[in-house]
Design a protein around this motif. Structure first.
Motif, PDB file in Angstrom:
ATOM      1  N   LEU A  73     -39.513 -35.299 -13.225  1.00  0.00           N
ATOM      2  CA  LEU A  73     -38.965 -35.747 -11.950  1.00  0.00           C
ATOM      3  C   LEU A  73     -38.127 -37.009 -12.137  1.00  0.00           C
ATOM      4  O   LEU A  73     -37.023 -37.120 -11.583  1.00  0.00           O
ATOM      5  N   MET A  90     -36.259 -33.996  -3.341  1.00  0.00           N
ATOM      6  CA  MET A  90     -37.446 -33.236  -3.730  1.00  0.00           C
ATOM      7  C   MET A  90     -37.156 -31.724  -3.707  1.00  0.00           C
ATOM      8  O   MET A  90     -37.571 -30.984  -4.601  1.00  0.00           O
ATOM      9  N   THR A 124     -37.388 -29.198  -6.953  1.00  0.00           N
ATOM     10  CA  THR A 124     -38.230 -27.996  -6.949  1.00  0.00           C
ATOM     11  C   THR A 124     -37.397 -26.746  -7.219  1.00  0.00           C
ATOM     12  O   THR A 124     -37.816 -25.858  -7.973  1.00  0.00           O
ATOM     13  N   THR A 184     -43.443 -30.695  -5.147  1.00  0.00           N
ATOM     14  CA  THR A 184     -43.561 -32.135  -4.923  1.00  0.00           C
ATOM     15  C   THR A 184     -44.417 -32.411  -3.691  1.00  0.00           C
ATOM     16  O   THR A 184     -44.234 -31.780  -2.646  1.00  0.00           O
ATOM     17  N   ILE A 186     -45.959 -37.980  -5.402  1.00  0.00           N
ATOM     18  CA  ILE A 186     -45.119 -39.163  -5.251  1.00  0.00           C
ATOM     19  C   ILE A 186     -45.668 -40.042  -4.145  1.00  0.00           C
ATOM     20  O   ILE A 186     -45.898 -39.580  -3.025  1.00  0.00           O
ATOM     21  N   GLU A 206     -47.164 -29.226 -10.169  1.00  0.00           N
ATOM     22  CA  GLU A 206     -47.094 -30.207  -9.090  1.00  0.00           C
ATOM     23  C   GLU A 206     -46.766 -31.591  -9.627  1.00  0.00           C
ATOM     24  O   GLU A 206     -46.997 -31.900 -10.794  1.00  0.00           O
TER      25      GLU A 206
END
Length: 345
Positions: free
Chosen positions: A275, A43, A47, A54, A30, A27
């Protein structure tokens, strides 16, 4: 006692997270000032590429205060926000940590990132002029010219203290000094057709209605208006204006940014860095820029067809940290000249 916070997952679902609980390896959390629907395609792509889930918490204000209040147990890993003011606010508020990542640094030009690595720009938006297609023959202009009496009674703008305008005015201080900028703001004030009001879209509306000929605004609002199916009248406003990129022939047009930062106590730091590396990639910047009608900063990322249709932008190369350092002065000058009072007779 478990303290539970609710985070919006994308635009539709919600996920309860315990601030004190252990976080799964897969995970990343944000905290975002950007609307969930604008960043959800990013996002989803992240993923799909990494398998990392996310969780997005959308906030319209108080992001720094929230992370500060959550303290060491804050679930926040990454901050996504707009405007150099909010990025520096996060750094100055002590809720970010420096990141020295070779991949990110190679993608983000130095002028669009913090010298200490506390924030990174992802896309830019030009502070341009919307000009009436019917009443403005000029295809080139400078910010300095906005104080020229030939524009008297022809300019409209939003609140002079709004962060978008303060950014532009701070760039004028950075380039010309406070004394020049004070005189320039006084000249701009005298050329206003009315007191500053509304938002950036309202300036296009005013031009369409014939109230003014020039309006200070960000580029991306034009894309939003051109594609607004829910309020088709905005399409008409957009059709009535052209974009002038000030100072294209010399130093370039002032730009602001959307950006990202790694939080001070990121519980999923490894995933957060992944990310951020993804967001800095040409692939992600192209997706992001398409969603928000902004210009990607990556060397090979492409602007959308709509944004390219505004015209080529030559961005001012002055580092945003240098501009941000003059925001307080700019704000004081706006009040000193009484810009928000409009022109005096």
């Amino acid at each position: 006692m478990t303290h539970t916070r609710t985070l919006a997952l994308g635009a539709v679902s919600a996920l309860a997270l315990s601030a004190g609980a252990a976080f799964a390896d897969g995970e990343v959390n944000i905290y975002s000032y950007r609307q969930p629907e604008l960043i959800q395609p990013l996002m989803d792509a992240f993923t799909q590429e990494t398998g990392i889930k996310t969780n997005v918490l959308f906030l319209d204000k108080g992001l720094v205060e929230r992370i500060t209040a959550e303290g060491a147990n804050s679930p926040a890993d990454v901050i996504l926000t707009v405007d150099i003011a909010r990025l520096t606010e996060a750094k100055d508020g002590g809720v970010t940590q420096p990141l020295n990542d070779e991949g990110i640094n190679s993608q983000i030009p130095a002028q669009y990132r913090d010298t200490d690595g506390n924030w990174f720009g992802l896309t830019t938006r030009g502070r341009v002029l919307y000009a009436s297609k019917d009443r403005v023959s000029e295809d080139a202009i400078t910010y300095e010219e906005l104080a020229d009496p030939k524009w008297k009674g022809r300019i409209c703008m939003r609140d002079g203290q709004h962060s978008y305008n303060i950014g532009l005015f701070a760039s004028m201080v950075a380039h010309h000094g406070a004394d020049y900028t004070e005189k320039w703001l006084a000249g701009l004030k005298q050329n206003l057709v009315k007191k500053p009001d509304g938002n950036d879209r309202a300036q296009a509306k005013a031009i369409h209605a014939g109230e003014c000929d020039l309006g200070l605004a960000n580029t991306y609002y034009l894309g939003l208006m051109q594609t607004n199916e829910k309020e088709p009248e905005e399409k008409e406003w957009a059709k009535s204006v052209k974009v002038l990129f000030p100072n294209a022939a010399d130093r370039g047009t002032h730009v602001n940014i959307s950006g990202m930062a790694l939080t001070k106590n990121a519980p999923n730091k490894d995933n957060a860095v992944k990310l951020m590396e993804f967001l800095a990639s040409d692939e992600a910047q192209t997706i992001y820029a398409e969603q928000v009608f902004e210009y990607p900063v990556g060397p090979n990322a492409k602007a959308s067809e709509i944004v390219a249709g505004f015209g080529a932008i030559k961005a001012d190369t002055l580092p945003l940290v240098d501009i941000a350092a003059n925001r307080k002065t700019a704000s004081e000058l706006v009040d000193k000249v009484g810009l928000n009072d409009g022109a005096t007779q």
